[in-house]
Enzyme design. Structure first.
Site, PDB file in Angstrom:
ATOM      1  N   LYS A  69       0.833  -1.205   0.000  1.00 47.64           N
ATOM      2  CA  LYS A  69       0.000   0.000   0.000  1.00 47.64           C
ATOM      3  C   LYS A  69       0.866   1.253   0.000  1.00 47.64           C
ATOM      4  O   LYS A  69       0.535   2.244  -0.672  1.00 47.64           O
ATOM      5  CB  LYS A  69      -0.931   0.009   1.218  1.00 47.64           C
ATOM      6  CG  LYS A  69      -1.958   1.122   1.177  1.00 47.64           C
ATOM      7  CD  LYS A  69      -3.055   0.918   2.201  1.00 47.64           C
ATOM      8  CE  LYS A  69      -4.134   1.983   2.046  1.00 47.64           C
ATOM      9  NZ  LYS A  69      -5.270   1.781   2.982  1.00 47.64           N
ATOM     10  N   ASP A  88      -5.316   2.301   8.355  1.00 53.62           N
ATOM     11  CA  ASP A  88      -6.148   1.106   8.535  1.00 53.62           C
ATOM     12  C   ASP A  88      -5.308  -0.135   8.802  1.00 53.62           C
ATOM     13  O   ASP A  88      -5.714  -1.249   8.473  1.00 53.62           O
ATOM     14  CB  ASP A  88      -7.036   0.885   7.313  1.00 53.62           C
ATOM     15  CG  ASP A  88      -6.227   0.631   6.035  1.00 53.62           C
ATOM     16  OD1 ASP A  88      -5.019   0.918   6.028  1.00 53.62           O
ATOM     17  OD2 ASP A  88      -6.811   0.139   5.052  1.00 53.62           O
ATOM     18  N   ARG A  93     -14.327  -4.734  12.310  1.00 50.60           N
ATOM     19  CA  ARG A  93     -15.613  -4.679  11.623  1.00 50.60           C
ATOM     20  C   ARG A  93     -16.701  -5.143  12.583  1.00 50.60           C
ATOM     21  O   ARG A  93     -16.643  -6.248  13.121  1.00 50.60           O
ATOM     22  CB  ARG A  93     -15.613  -5.559  10.383  1.00 50.60           C
ATOM     23  CG  ARG A  93     -16.925  -5.475   9.580  1.00 50.60           C
ATOM     24  CD  ARG A  93     -16.927  -6.435   8.411  1.00 50.60           C
ATOM     25  NE  ARG A  93     -15.782  -6.207   7.546  1.00 50.60           N
ATOM     26  CZ  ARG A  93     -15.003  -7.170   7.062  1.00 50.60           C
ATOM     27  NH1 ARG A  93     -15.243  -8.431   7.382  1.00 50.60           N
ATOM     28  NH2 ARG A  93     -13.988  -6.877   6.280  1.00 50.60           N
ATOM     29  N   HIS A 136     -17.596   4.214   8.331  1.00 50.46           N
ATOM     30  CA  HIS A 136     -16.174   4.064   8.626  1.00 50.46           C
ATOM     31  C   HIS A 136     -15.726   5.135   9.619  1.00 50.46           C
ATOM     32  O   HIS A 136     -15.969   6.325   9.390  1.00 50.46           O
ATOM     33  CB  HIS A 136     -15.332   4.185   7.352  1.00 50.46           C
ATOM     34  CG  HIS A 136     -15.484   3.035   6.417  1.00 50.46           C
ATOM     35  ND1 HIS A 136     -14.564   2.738   5.433  1.00 50.46           N
ATOM     36  CD2 HIS A 136     -16.449   2.084   6.310  1.00 50.46           C
ATOM     37  CE1 HIS A 136     -14.968   1.675   4.761  1.00 50.46           C
ATOM     38  NE2 HIS A 136     -16.108   1.268   5.275  1.00 50.46           N
ATOM     39  N   GLU A 155      -9.083   1.610  12.517  1.00 48.37           N
ATOM     40  CA  GLU A 155     -10.244   1.832  11.665  1.00 48.37           C
ATOM     41  C   GLU A 155     -11.382   0.921  12.122  1.00 48.37           C
ATOM     42  O   GLU A 155     -11.188  -0.270  12.339  1.00 48.37           O
ATOM     43  CB  GLU A 155      -9.926   1.531  10.199  1.00 48.37           C
ATOM     44  CG  GLU A 155     -11.119   1.821   9.291  1.00 48.37           C
ATOM     45  CD  GLU A 155     -10.945   1.287   7.875  1.00 48.37           C
ATOM     46  OE1 GLU A 155     -11.168   2.055   6.924  1.00 48.37           O
ATOM     47  OE2 GLU A 155     -10.593   0.101   7.739  1.00 48.37           O
ATOM     48  N   ALA A 167     -20.835  -6.773   0.759  1.00 44.31           N
ATOM     49  CA  ALA A 167     -19.416  -6.415   0.679  1.00 44.31           C
ATOM     50  C   ALA A 167     -18.531  -7.650   0.540  1.00 44.31           C
ATOM     51  O   ALA A 167     -17.544  -7.642  -0.206  1.00 44.31           O
ATOM     52  CB  ALA A 167     -19.008  -5.612   1.915  1.00 44.31           C
TER      53      ALA A 167
END
Length: 248
Positions: A69, A88, A93, A136, A155, A167
Site C-alpha cells: 500500500k 487502517d 468490523r 467508517h 479503523e 461487501a
C-alpha cells in the site's frame, strides 16, 4: 572495518526493535478497542436485554500488505510516514442487525473520552457508486508501553448483516476476476446493493414497530405491579377490569 560492522549490527538491532514495537503497538490498540466493544456488547445484553452487535471481526495488516500500500500510494518507506498515512493497519468490523444500531454504536464509541475520532465516512447516507454501504471511523486510542505513551489509529467499520454480505460477495468477485469485473456483473452487484438497502429499511421499520409494542407492554406490566412492604404483587387483568367497571 570492525567499527563499521559494529555500527551496522547496532543499526539492524535498533531497526528490528522499532519494527517489533511498531507492529505490537497496533496489536495492543486492537486489543484495547475490542475490549471496549465487548464491554458495550455485554452491557446491552445484561442491562438493556438487547444486543445491537451481531459479530465483531478484527485484523492487522501484514507487513507485506502495508508495504504494498505504501508503494501504491507513493508514501515514504519510513515508520513515521507509514504511521501517519496508513490509517487502517489495525481494523475492526462490527456487524449489526439494524441501521439504527450502527449509529447507536458509533455514538457510544465516540463519547468515550480516550477515543479520538480522526475521520468519519458515512457510506450509508452517501453510498459509493458501486452500491457499497458502511460507516467508517478512523479512531485514535492511547496505549501505554513500558517507556512511553503512544496514540495508535484503529479503523472501525460498522454495517448491517445485509451490507456485510454484499461487501463480502463483492470482494470475492473482484478477487476472482482480478479487479477486471464484467460490466454485467457490476450492474447486478449494484442491483443487489439496492435490494439489500430495501431489505434493511423494511427490517428497520419492523424493528421500530416491535419496540413500540414492547414499550406498550412494559407500561401495561408496570401498571399491574404493586410494591407493599417491599414485596411485589402482580394485579391480574380481571382485577383491573373490575376497577375500570367500578369507575364507569
Amino acid at each position: 572495518m570492525e567499527v563499521e560492522k559494529l555500527v551496522s549490527v547496532k543499526q539492524m538491532q535498533t531497526l528490528k526493535t522499532d519494527l517489533i514495537r511498531f507492529m505490537m503497538s497496533y496489536k495492543f490498540a486492537l486489543a484495547e478497542m475490542n475490549t471496549k466493544i465487548d464491554i458495550l456488547k455485554q452491557e446491552f445484553q445484561y442491562i438493556h436485554d438487547y444486543n445491537p452487535i451481531e459479530h465483531v471481526n478484527s485484523r492487522i495488516k501484514s507487513p507485506a500488505s502495508i508495504l504494498k500500500k505504501v508503494q501504491r500510494k507513493g508514501y515514504d518507506f519510513s515508520l513515521s510516514s507509514i504511521k501517519e498515512n496508513i490509517r487502517d493497519i489495525a481494523g475492526i468490523r462490527i456487524t449489526c442487525s439494524f441501521i439504527s444500531d450502527i449509529y447507536e454504536i458509533s455514538n457510544m464509541l465516540q463519547k468515550q473520552r480516550d477515543i479520538k475520532v480522526i475521520e468519519c465516512k458515512d457510506y450509508i447516507k452517501n453510498p459509493k457508486p458501486n452500491g457499497y454501504r458502511s460507516l467508517h471511523l478512523i479512531t485514535q486510542i492511547p496505549i501505554f508501553m513500558s517507556d512511553r505513551e503512544d496514540y495508535i489509529n484503529v479503523e472501525i467499520q460498522i454495517r448491517t448483516i445485509a451490507m456485510d454480505f454484499w461487501a463480502s460477495l463483492e470482494h470475492k468477485i473482484y478477487y476472482k476476476y482480478n479487479k477486471e469485473v464484467p460490466q454485467k456483473t457490476l450492474d447486478e452487484l449494484k442491483e443487489a446493493a439496492d435490494s439489500a438497502t430495501q431489505l434493511d429499511m423494511k427490517m428497520e421499520n419492523i424493528h421500530k414497530e416491535m419496540n413500540k409494542l414492547k414499550e406498550n407492554a412494559s407500561i401495561q406490566e408496570d401498571m399491574q405491579e404493586l410494591f407493599i412492604n417491599n414485596e411485589r404483587f402482580h394485579l391480574p387483568n380481571d382485577f383491573l377490569a373490575l376497577g375500570n367497571n367500578g369507575k364507569s
